[in-house]
Design an enzyme around this catalytic site. Structure first.
Site, PDB file in Angstrom:
ATOM      1  N   ASN A  28       1.009  -1.040  -0.235  1.00 12.25           N
ATOM      2  CA  ASN A  28       0.151   0.255  -0.162  1.00 12.25           C
ATOM      3  C   ASN A  28       1.215   1.034  -0.464  1.00 12.25           C
ATOM      4  O   ASN A  28       1.405   1.546   1.107  1.00 12.25           O
ATOM      5  CB  ASN A  28      -0.590   0.247   1.436  1.00 12.25           C
ATOM      6  CG  ASN A  28      -1.826   0.803   1.448  1.00 12.25           C
ATOM      7  OD1 ASN A  28      -2.055   2.171   0.365  1.00 12.25           O
ATOM      8  ND2 ASN A  28      -2.428   1.415   2.539  1.00 12.25           N
TER       9      ASN A  28
ATOM     10  N   LYS B 209       0.367   4.652  -0.257  1.00 11.66           N
ATOM     11  CA  LYS B 209      -0.488   5.256  -0.045  1.00 11.66           C
ATOM     12  C   LYS B 209      -0.578   6.718  -0.700  1.00 11.66           C
ATOM     13  O   LYS B 209       0.145   6.546  -1.895  1.00 11.66           O
ATOM     14  CB  LYS B 209      -0.013   5.715   1.932  1.00 11.66           C
ATOM     15  CG  LYS B 209      -0.147   4.307   2.564  1.00 11.66           C
ATOM     16  CD  LYS B 209      -0.302   5.043   3.912  1.00 11.66           C
ATOM     17  CE  LYS B 209      -0.258   3.413   4.536  1.00 11.66           C
ATOM     18  NZ  LYS B 209      -0.449   3.807   6.025  1.00 11.66           N
TER      19      LYS B 209
ATOM     20  N   HIS C  36     -10.263   1.664   4.570  1.00 10.01           N
ATOM     21  CA  HIS C  36      -8.341   1.116   5.130  1.00 10.01           C
ATOM     22  C   HIS C  36      -8.753   2.625   6.092  1.00 10.01           C
ATOM     23  O   HIS C  36      -9.552   3.707   6.177  1.00 10.01           O
ATOM     24  CB  HIS C  36      -7.325   1.355   4.187  1.00 10.01           C
ATOM     25  CG  HIS C  36      -6.241   2.395   5.208  1.00 10.01           C
ATOM     26  ND1 HIS C  36      -5.526   3.147   6.193  1.00 10.01           N
ATOM     27  CD2 HIS C  36      -4.777   1.263   4.321  1.00 10.01           C
ATOM     28  CE1 HIS C  36      -4.548   2.481   6.288  1.00 10.01           C
ATOM     29  NE2 HIS C  36      -4.002   1.638   5.498  1.00 10.01           N
TER      30      HIS C  36
ATOM     31  N   GLU D 232      -6.989   4.988   7.532  1.00  4.40           N
ATOM     32  CA  GLU D 232      -6.722   6.415   7.113  1.00  4.40           C
ATOM     33  C   GLU D 232      -8.075   6.831   6.232  1.00  4.40           C
ATOM     34  O   GLU D 232      -7.733   8.292   6.892  1.00  4.40           O
ATOM     35  CB  GLU D 232      -5.216   6.554   6.105  1.00  4.40           C
ATOM     36  CG  GLU D 232      -4.092   6.243   6.886  1.00  4.40           C
ATOM     37  CD  GLU D 232      -3.755   5.976   6.783  1.00  4.40           C
ATOM     38  OE1 GLU D 232      -3.062   5.637   5.325  1.00  4.40           O
ATOM     39  OE2 GLU D 232      -2.023   5.406   7.379  1.00  4.40           O
TER      40      GLU D 232
ATOM     41  N   GLU E  98      -5.914  -4.612  10.544  1.00  2.39           N
ATOM     42  CA  GLU E  98      -5.246  -3.914  10.796  1.00  2.39           C
ATOM     43  C   GLU E  98      -5.046  -3.062  11.978  1.00  2.39           C
ATOM     44  O   GLU E  98      -5.584  -1.755  12.075  1.00  2.39           O
ATOM     45  CB  GLU E  98      -4.716  -2.600   9.445  1.00  2.39           C
ATOM     46  CG  GLU E  98      -4.833  -3.614   8.349  1.00  2.39           C
ATOM     47  CD  GLU E  98      -4.136  -2.551   6.968  1.00  2.39           C
ATOM     48  OE1 GLU E  98      -2.710  -3.115   6.477  1.00  2.39           O
ATOM     49  OE2 GLU E  98      -3.766  -1.025   7.646  1.00  2.39           O
TER      50      GLU E  98
ATOM     51  N   GLY F 185       1.654   2.542  10.771  1.00  2.00           N
ATOM     52  CA  GLY F 185       2.680   3.601  10.181  1.00  2.00           C
ATOM     53  C   GLY F 185       3.235   3.521  12.036  1.00  2.00           C
ATOM     54  O   GLY F 185       3.716   4.674  11.838  1.00  2.00           O
TER      55      GLY F 185
ATOM     56  N   SER G  11       3.041  -2.172  10.694  1.00  2.00           N
ATOM     57  CA  SER G  11       4.332  -1.853  10.507  1.00  2.00           C
ATOM     58  C   SER G  11       5.246  -3.263  10.811  1.00  2.00           C
ATOM     59  O   SER G  11       5.840  -4.351  11.085  1.00  2.00           O
ATOM     60  CB  SER G  11       4.921  -2.172  11.964  1.00  2.00           C
ATOM     61  OG  SER G  11       4.622  -0.920  12.260  1.00  2.00           O
TER      62      SER G  11
HETATM   63  P1  PGA Z   1       2.533   0.620   7.458  1.00  2.00           P
HETATM   64  O1  PGA Z   1       0.783   0.519   6.709  1.00  2.00           O
HETATM   65  O2  PGA Z   1       3.227  -1.049   7.114  1.00  2.00           O
HETATM   66  O3  PGA Z   1       4.066   1.268   7.183  1.00  2.00           O
HETATM   67  O4  PGA Z   1       2.952   0.386   9.362  1.00  2.00           O
HETATM   68  C1  PGA Z   1       0.203  -0.735   6.727  1.00  2.00           C
HETATM   69  C2  PGA Z   1      -1.014   0.182   6.255  1.00  2.00           C
HETATM   70  O5  PGA Z   1      -1.332   1.602   6.617  1.00  2.00           O
HETATM   71  O6  PGA Z   1      -1.189  -1.008   5.618  1.00  2.00           O
END
Ligand code: PGA
Length: 253
Positions: free
Chosen positions: A9, A11, A95, A97, A167, A173, A212
């Site tokens: 992803n 982003k 997601h 976010e 998630e 993040g 992460s």
């Molecule tokens: P990250 O993000 O691996 O940077 O923690 C995962 C995600 O949001 O899918």
């Protein structure tokens, strides 16, 4: 036997020049991995670039969101049919976010989930609790509610054509991944909940973990019986990290 799936992803990251280096590196790194499926979910403007570079490779591509309508006077929106036009196979839906920054809800996520299926795309449906919710012991309630937002509306059979992603918001993040056991416990909960409606769907659906994930923790995650893959943010932006995670998935089958 469920296949392993590694989804990047990106982003809101990338540039034409950087994407070329990243995608060419990934193509090379995963070309001989046959026991894992790799997908990159790129920002909309780069779908065309992903399509032209990834065609004829064993890396698929998709988007990070979409509108539930197929066309119309909806400024700034991108339809499922447009994603199909650009060869997408997958689309991330719900997601955290999107839910938090763009006020997406269970209702709107469910509508997009359904529209993705109708267009022939595989939705990667995200669920997860905040730190506060986990500390209050609400993880099962929150994840159960998000999962039910799909099952209640559309029934369990739609999950045959979807991917689920657990998630936890505190792991996304943050550099604090869930432990393999914490992730396994929630994946097991998800599978048991689906199993109440349909046992064969529950045992067939791919459930990814996200938050992460790195090459250092991937193998331990893949060793868990209900973790079928990962949704990767930051580590999907580095060739060695993303390929390293795919390699860890490839040996754990
Ligand atoms: P990250 O993000 O691996 O940077 O923690 C995962 C995600 O949001 O899918």
């Amino acid at each position: 036997m469920r296949r392993k799936l590694v989804v990047g992803n990106w982003k809101m990251h990338g540039s034409i020049a950087a994407n070329k280096v990243l995608l060419e590196g990934i193509i090379k790194g995963v070309h001989d991995l046959h026991e894992v499926d790799a997908v990159v979910c790129v920002p909309y403007p780069y779908l065309c670039q992903a399509q032209s570079l990834l065609l004829d490779s064993n890396v698929a591509w998709g988007a990070q969101n979409m509108c539930s309508n197929n066309d119309g006077a909806i400024t700034g929106a991108v339809s499922p049919a447009m994603l199909v036009d650009y060869g997408c196979t997958h689309v991330i839906i719900g997601h955290s976010e999107r839910r938090n920054l763009f006020h997406e809800t269970d209702d709107t996520a469910a509508a997009r989930f359904n529209a993705a299926l109708a267009a022939g795309l595989t939705p990667i449906f995200c669920m997860g609790e905040s730190l506060e919710e986990r500390e209050s012991d609400w993880t099962d309630y929150i994840v159960g509610r998000q999962l039910d937002s799909i099952i209640r509306r559309f029934g369990p059979l739609v999950l045959e054509h979807a991917v689920l992603a657990y998630e936890p918001l505190w792991a996304v993040g943050s550099d604090q991944a869930a432990t393999p056991q914490q992730a396994q416990d929630v994946h097991d909960f998800i599978r048991r909940r689906i199993s109440r409606c349909n046992a064969s769907v529950a045992s067939a659906v791919q459930v990814l973990y996200g938050g992460s994930v790195t090459p250092a923790n991937a193998a331990q995650l893949f060793a868990m019986p209900d973790i079928d893959g990962v949704l990767v943010g930051r580590a999907s932006l580095k060739v060695d990290d993303f390929v390293g995670i795919c390699k860890a998935a490839n040996v754990q089958t």
